[in-house]
Design a protein around this motif. Structure first.
Motif, PDB file in Angstrom:
ATOM      1  N   ILE A   1       0.838  -1.206   0.000  1.00 38.52           N
ATOM      2  CA  ILE A   1       0.000   0.000   0.000  1.00 38.52           C
ATOM      3  C   ILE A   1       0.868   1.249   0.000  1.00 38.52           C
ATOM      4  O   ILE A   1       0.608   2.215  -0.728  1.00 38.52           O
ATOM      5  CB  ILE A   1      -0.953  -0.012   1.213  1.00 38.52           C
ATOM      6  CG1 ILE A   1      -2.044  -1.072   1.016  1.00 38.52           C
ATOM      7  CG2 ILE A   1      -1.585   1.357   1.422  1.00 38.52           C
ATOM      8  CD1 ILE A   1      -2.905  -1.289   2.230  1.00 38.52           C
ATOM      9  N   THR A   2       1.913   1.233   0.812  1.00 42.52           N
ATOM     10  CA  THR A   2       2.836   2.370   0.835  1.00 42.52           C
ATOM     11  C   THR A   2       3.468   2.576  -0.532  1.00 42.52           C
ATOM     12  O   THR A   2       3.578   3.712  -1.021  1.00 42.52           O
ATOM     13  CB  THR A   2       3.929   2.141   1.894  1.00 42.52           C
ATOM     14  OG1 THR A   2       3.318   1.931   3.168  1.00 42.52           O
ATOM     15  CG2 THR A   2       4.861   3.328   1.974  1.00 42.52           C
TER      16      THR A   2
ATOM     17  N   ALA B   1       0.958   4.003  -2.987  1.00 41.76           N
ATOM     18  CA  ALA B   1       0.773   5.441  -2.799  1.00 41.76           C
ATOM     19  C   ALA B   1       1.893   6.220  -3.479  1.00 41.76           C
ATOM     20  O   ALA B   1       1.653   7.229  -4.145  1.00 41.76           O
ATOM     21  CB  ALA B   1       0.728   5.770  -1.306  1.00 41.76           C
TER      22      ALA B   1
ATOM     23  N   SER C   1      -2.918   6.694   2.495  1.00 37.74           N
ATOM     24  CA  SER C   1      -2.104   5.478   2.604  1.00 37.74           C
ATOM     25  C   SER C   1      -1.740   5.195   4.054  1.00 37.74           C
ATOM     26  O   SER C   1      -1.852   4.057   4.530  1.00 37.74           O
ATOM     27  CB  SER C   1      -0.840   5.631   1.754  1.00 37.74           C
ATOM     28  OG  SER C   1       0.085   4.608   2.041  1.00 37.74           O
TER      29      SER C   1
END
Length: 314
Positions: free
Chosen positions: A239-240, A243, A299
């Motif tokens: 997810i990081t 983003a 995020s």
């Protein structure tokens, strides 16, 4: 709520710093907006009058504070080149850039997530090796070069679209989206390749942990372990990264608008820089910076929702 509040404050401070640096940069770099606007009609008297009208004769901090207060009210000033409110110019162009960014991100996710999971499930197999080899090639291709290749292949050879023949969403939404497919693909392919590699690595690292062996010992099927446990734990770094990738896609959209002659924020940004139209440039840069910090905020909050231990010490 405390964690979210701190992130919101950090986001606002970041935007304030960016706005100051942008305003400062345009105050010190060579070039006079008044000269650029008057051109060959620039006489000392007319230049002095126009600088006074534009507020360029006022002290830097006075101009900056006034600009910030106006922006907080939604007033980005008047364009030097077009003589119209900057907000009207930005609002006209932003749907194009946002659509291009959104389509690119969706294509990237649709390609990368299934392939990343598949390669992790079949580590070392022939499909895994083939996908990784192709992946390495795509990772090395810059988006603008991918755009040139796609234009040549799908535009000039297959005639699936006409290069340069952009159709506005106000004229035909179908033709508008059809044209955006190709620049979106050019942006998505290199980013998808990087995401496949990261997701595969994150999944393989999780599959080696003790809780996975425990889950297998309880008779769980491989797919059940992968989708119920491993994928969730591997999603935090993914997810990081997604983003960060989305912010890169925003920048890639600005570049790709030049390659495919798309009249979005990128085109108007380059034109405004050339014309010393600083109110338009400042508004677009702040808008792009706002998109970046909002994406990073979402995020962080999503990762905190998956793992409440994140940011506990903050």
């Amino acid at each position: 709520m405390r964690y979210a509040g701190k992130k919101m404050i950090s986001m606002l401070v970041t935007l304030l710093v960016v706005s100051f640096l942008v305003f400062l940069a345009f105050a010190v770099i060579p070039g006079d907006p008044a000269v650029a606007k008057l051109g060959i009609q620039a006489t000392p008297e007319r230049l002095a009058a126009l600088r006074e009208q534009m507020g360029l004769n006022r002290p830097f901090m006075e101009r900056y504070i006034t600009w910030v207060l106006d922006v907080c009210r939604g007033d980005f000033g008047i364009s030097y080149s077009y003589g119209t409110p900057v907000s009207d110019i930005v609002l006209e162009k932003i749907p194009i850039t946002l659509c291009l960014t959104g389509m690119s991100f969706l294509m990237m996710a649709a390609l990368a997530i299934p392939l990343g999971i598949y390669t992790a499930k079949h580590e070392g197999g022939r499909p895994d090796r083939i996908i990784l080899m192709v992946n390495q090639i795509f990772m090395a291709v810059p988006p603008f070069f991918a755009g040139i290749l796609i234009t040549y292949l799908f535009g000039l050879l297959f005639h699936w679209f006409q290069p340069g023949a952009f159709v506005s969403y106000e004229v035909s939404m179908g033709k508008f989206l059809h044209y955006l497919i190709f620049p979106s693909l050019a942006i998505a392919i290199p980013k998808a390749a990087m995401t496949v590699k990261l997701l595969r690595s994150a999944l393989l690292e999780e599959l080696k942990k003790d809780y996975v062996r425990t889950a297998y010992s309880k008779g769980n099927h491989k797919n059940a372990v992968l989708y119920r446990h491993v994928l969730k734990n591997a999603m935090i770094p993914v997810i990081t990264f997604l983003a960060m990738t989305l912010t890169d896609i925003v920048a890639g959209s600005v570049i790709m608008e030049q390659v495919f002659s798309i009249p979005g924020l990128g085109r108007i940004l380059i034109t405004s820089i050339s014309n010393r139209d600083y109110p338009v440039v400042e508004a677009i840069i702040i808008l792009l910076a706002a998109i970046v910090v909002v994406v990073n905020l979402l995020s962080d909050l999503l990762c905190r929702g998956i793992d409440p231990r994140i940011g506990r010490s903050e």
